[in-house]
Design an enzyme around this catalytic site. Structure first.
Site, PDB file in Angstrom:
ATOM      1  N   HIS A 269       0.834  -1.203   0.000  1.00 49.18           N
ATOM      2  CA  HIS A 269       0.000   0.000   0.000  1.00 49.18           C
ATOM      3  C   HIS A 269       0.878   1.266   0.000  1.00 49.18           C
ATOM      4  O   HIS A 269       0.728   2.137  -0.857  1.00 49.18           O
ATOM      5  CB  HIS A 269      -0.918  -0.026   1.231  1.00 49.18           C
ATOM      6  CG  HIS A 269      -1.838   1.149   1.334  1.00 49.18           C
ATOM      7  ND1 HIS A 269      -3.147   1.091   0.936  1.00 49.18           N
ATOM      8  CD2 HIS A 269      -1.653   2.413   1.791  1.00 49.18           C
ATOM      9  CE1 HIS A 269      -3.723   2.273   1.128  1.00 49.18           C
ATOM     10  NE2 HIS A 269      -2.839   3.098   1.659  1.00 49.18           N
ATOM     11  N   GLU A 270       1.793   1.339   0.953  1.00 47.68           N
ATOM     12  CA  GLU A 270       2.638   2.538   1.053  1.00 47.68           C
ATOM     13  C   GLU A 270       3.575   2.635  -0.158  1.00 47.68           C
ATOM     14  O   GLU A 270       3.864   3.741  -0.636  1.00 47.68           O
ATOM     15  CB  GLU A 270       3.429   2.551   2.359  1.00 47.68           C
ATOM     16  CG  GLU A 270       2.568   2.548   3.642  1.00 47.68           C
ATOM     17  CD  GLU A 270       1.503   3.646   3.702  1.00 47.68           C
ATOM     18  OE1 GLU A 270       1.689   4.713   3.061  1.00 47.68           O
ATOM     19  OE2 GLU A 270       0.475   3.442   4.383  1.00 47.68           O
ATOM     20  N   HIS A 273       1.691   4.382  -2.813  1.00 48.86           N
ATOM     21  CA  HIS A 273       1.755   5.842  -2.623  1.00 48.86           C
ATOM     22  C   HIS A 273       3.125   6.357  -3.067  1.00 48.86           C
ATOM     23  O   HIS A 273       3.240   7.384  -3.730  1.00 48.86           O
ATOM     24  CB  HIS A 273       1.560   6.202  -1.147  1.00 48.86           C
ATOM     25  CG  HIS A 273       0.132   6.153  -0.667  1.00 48.86           C
ATOM     26  ND1 HIS A 273      -0.875   6.874  -1.257  1.00 48.86           N
ATOM     27  CD2 HIS A 273      -0.454   5.487   0.366  1.00 48.86           C
ATOM     28  CE1 HIS A 273      -2.023   6.662  -0.608  1.00 48.86           C
ATOM     29  NE2 HIS A 273      -1.793   5.818   0.374  1.00 48.86           N
ATOM     30  N   GLU A 299      -4.825   7.587  -3.182  1.00 51.59           N
ATOM     31  CA  GLU A 299      -5.275   6.318  -2.605  1.00 51.59           C
ATOM     32  C   GLU A 299      -5.532   5.274  -3.696  1.00 51.59           C
ATOM     33  O   GLU A 299      -5.400   4.076  -3.453  1.00 51.59           O
ATOM     34  CB  GLU A 299      -6.522   6.558  -1.746  1.00 51.59           C
ATOM     35  CG  GLU A 299      -6.907   5.426  -0.823  1.00 51.59           C
ATOM     36  CD  GLU A 299      -5.925   5.168   0.327  1.00 51.59           C
ATOM     37  OE1 GLU A 299      -4.946   5.926   0.487  1.00 51.59           O
ATOM     38  OE2 GLU A 299      -6.135   4.187   1.055  1.00 51.59           O
TER      39      GLU A 299
END
Ligand code: ZN
Length: 506
Positions: A269-270, A273, A299
């Site tokens: 997820h990070e 980003h 997101e």
């Protein structure tokens, strides 16, 4: 004349670059605070950050900047809105207007109140005592209403708050898409809850040593295209990603040795980003053509890598052999099918941050609906817990036994973040719609994943989204790329196609 205008534009650019140096310095201090800073350094760090924040605010609201931007807005340089100059002028003007519309007294009062709000919330949640939190929440809602009035809006008051996090998005549009999603998602989640199939979740709760998780997570992040020569992965309590320079993107995670998914999917997820931040045009760092579009688009990048890629069967066809080597004790007797089902477990649950990719959106829709009612004064703060529980019954078929596990679970409202929640679901919606297009453009993406080829997708995202900076709004960007406006169908189709076979639904 034209030369004079070009000179003003260059002055504005230089001004913005200098502001970005202060902002990125503040980011670096905050990153350090949340990773390596010794505990006793906190007091002075707070002073440093507050001082920088003051300087940055002054620069953002300096009347000289306002004059330059007014001159430029009327010049031919602003005529082409998606050009580098047009985008710079439009977006900087937008930010300047937003920041100067709020009276200083209101900003100060909000800061003071939300600090108290968060402190009160921590204690109220611990004691399961909504009544202790209600008065300060009431004051926060009232001030957010004042903020919205000061910022201005055309259609409804919630628009003004939503616009802060998802620029130019409208409440009516989000309501339309999320209501359609809710109506299709509720029966899907219910059918899954009634299915007699269930994954073996215990396999994810065996021992996964932190050091092995870190090595494996880094390998996966690098494979999907996070550039470690221009980034780092470190440990923190509440994982985040921060960009402290054009070639300096920091991601963070935390390791739970008894639950594999939390760090691994957190890292993906990070990293998602981070890949967005690394893909923004470095030559425009600190300027609108080099900045991310909106929280929803940010997101969408993290969710795409975490879920559409990272929870796909093909991703694990490639990575499972390496996982078996890295975690031989835990995965020795586990098949790829068992593992794949376990990481795609779907079930109605009480806590948003622990929710799976399908039910997660229902948690968001509940908050989106309630915060609109609060801000429009259709729901009293004292009636909030009952309204919350009723919606959990309706949409998820469960009821929180306590307010601590219900209406008190999120920090957002205590911090004055109203209008923020829908950006999480916008991210999921954008991710599915963009992924469908990428799959069409590139041809059978999942089969490439099975071969460990993730860079074609990253390059596609770079070109279509990252390289664009703020030239287009989120809605325009998605429509340009996919040929249609935001729609809930790609997400619901993706969920049905994946979860139907796992849970034996027709
Ligand atoms: Zn995120």
């Amino acid at each position: 004349m034209a030369d004079a205008q070009n000179a003003v534009l260059e002055q504005v650019r230089q001004y913005a670059r200098e502001t970005a140096m202060l902002e990125s310095t503040q980011q670096l201090l905050e990153w350090d605070e949340r990773t390596y800073m010794p505990p006793e350094a906190g007091e002075y760090r707070a002073e440093q950050v507050a001082y920088l924040a003051g300087l940055i605010h002054q620069r953002h609201t300096d009347p000289r900047l306002g004059e330059w931007l007014t001159q430029l807005a009327e010049s031919p340089l602003a005529a082409e809105p998606h050009s580098e100059a047009g985008c710079t002028i439009r977006q900087m003007r937008r930010e300047y207007d937003k920041k100067t519309k709020l009276p200083e007294s209101l900003v100060k009062e909000l800061t003071r109140l939300t600090v108290r709000g968060q402190q009160t919330w921590v204690v109220a949640r611990k004691n399961n005592d909504f009544a202790a939190f209600a008065p300060v929440l009431g004051q926060i809602v009232a001030l957010k209403r004042q903020e919205a009035e000061a910022l201005g809006y055309e259609d409804c008051i919630y628009d003004a708050l939503l616009d802060t996090y998802e620029p130019d998005e409208k409440t009516a549009n989000v309501r339309r898409v999320l209501a359609a999603l809710r109506d299709d998602l509720t029966p899907l989640v219910q059918a899954i809850a009634e299915s007699d199939r269930a994954p073996k979740l215990d396999i994810l709760k065996r021992i996964y040593p932190a050091a092995a998780q870190e090595a494996f997570g880094k390998e996966a992040a690098a494979r999907i295209g996070f550039e470690f020569p221009a980034g780092r992965l470190d440990v923190t309590h509440h994982p985040f990603c921060t960009n402290v320079g054009p070639r300096d993107t920091r991601i963070t995670t935390r390791y739970d040795e008894r639950f594999f998914p939390s760090a691994f999917f957190g890292i993906l997820h990070e990293a998602g980003h981070g890949i967005y931040d690394q893909g923004l045009p470095a030559e425009h760092y600190g300027l609108p053509p080099g900045k991310y579009v909106s929280l929803g688009i940010h997101e969408s990048q993290s969710r795409m890598w975490e879920n559409l890629v990272g929870r796909s069967r093909e991703f694990w066809e490639f990575f499972f052999p390496a996982a078996k080597k890295a975690f031989s004790h835990a995965l020795d007797d586990v098949s790829l099918n068992e593992f794949y089902f376990a990481i795609n477990d779907v079930r109605p649950s009480l806590i948003r941050v622990e929710a799976d990719e399908a039910t997660y959106n229902l948690h968001i829709i509940i908050r989106f609906e309630l915060e609109q009612e609060l801000i429009e004064d259709r729901l009293r703060v004292n009636d909030l817990p009952a309204a919350w529980n009723e919606k959990y019954r309706q949409y998820l078929g469960i009821e929180p036994p306590t307010d601590a596990d219900g209406v008190l679970q999120d920090v957002h409202w205590s911090a004055g973040l109203i209008g923020y929640f829908p950006t999480y679901s916008l991210g999921n919606l954008y991710a599915a719609q963009l992924f469908r297009q990428a799959d069409e453009d590139l041809g059978n993406l999942p089969q490439r994943f099975a071969l460990g080829q993730f860079l074609p997708l990253r390059e596609w995202l770079r070109e279509k989204i990252h390289a664009q900076g703020q030239r287009y709004t989120a809605a325009q960007l998605v429509e340009n790329i996919t040929g249609r406006p935001l729609d809930h169908k790609p997400l619901i189709d993706y969920l049905r196609k994946k979860l139907g076979p796992l849970y034996g639904l027709d």
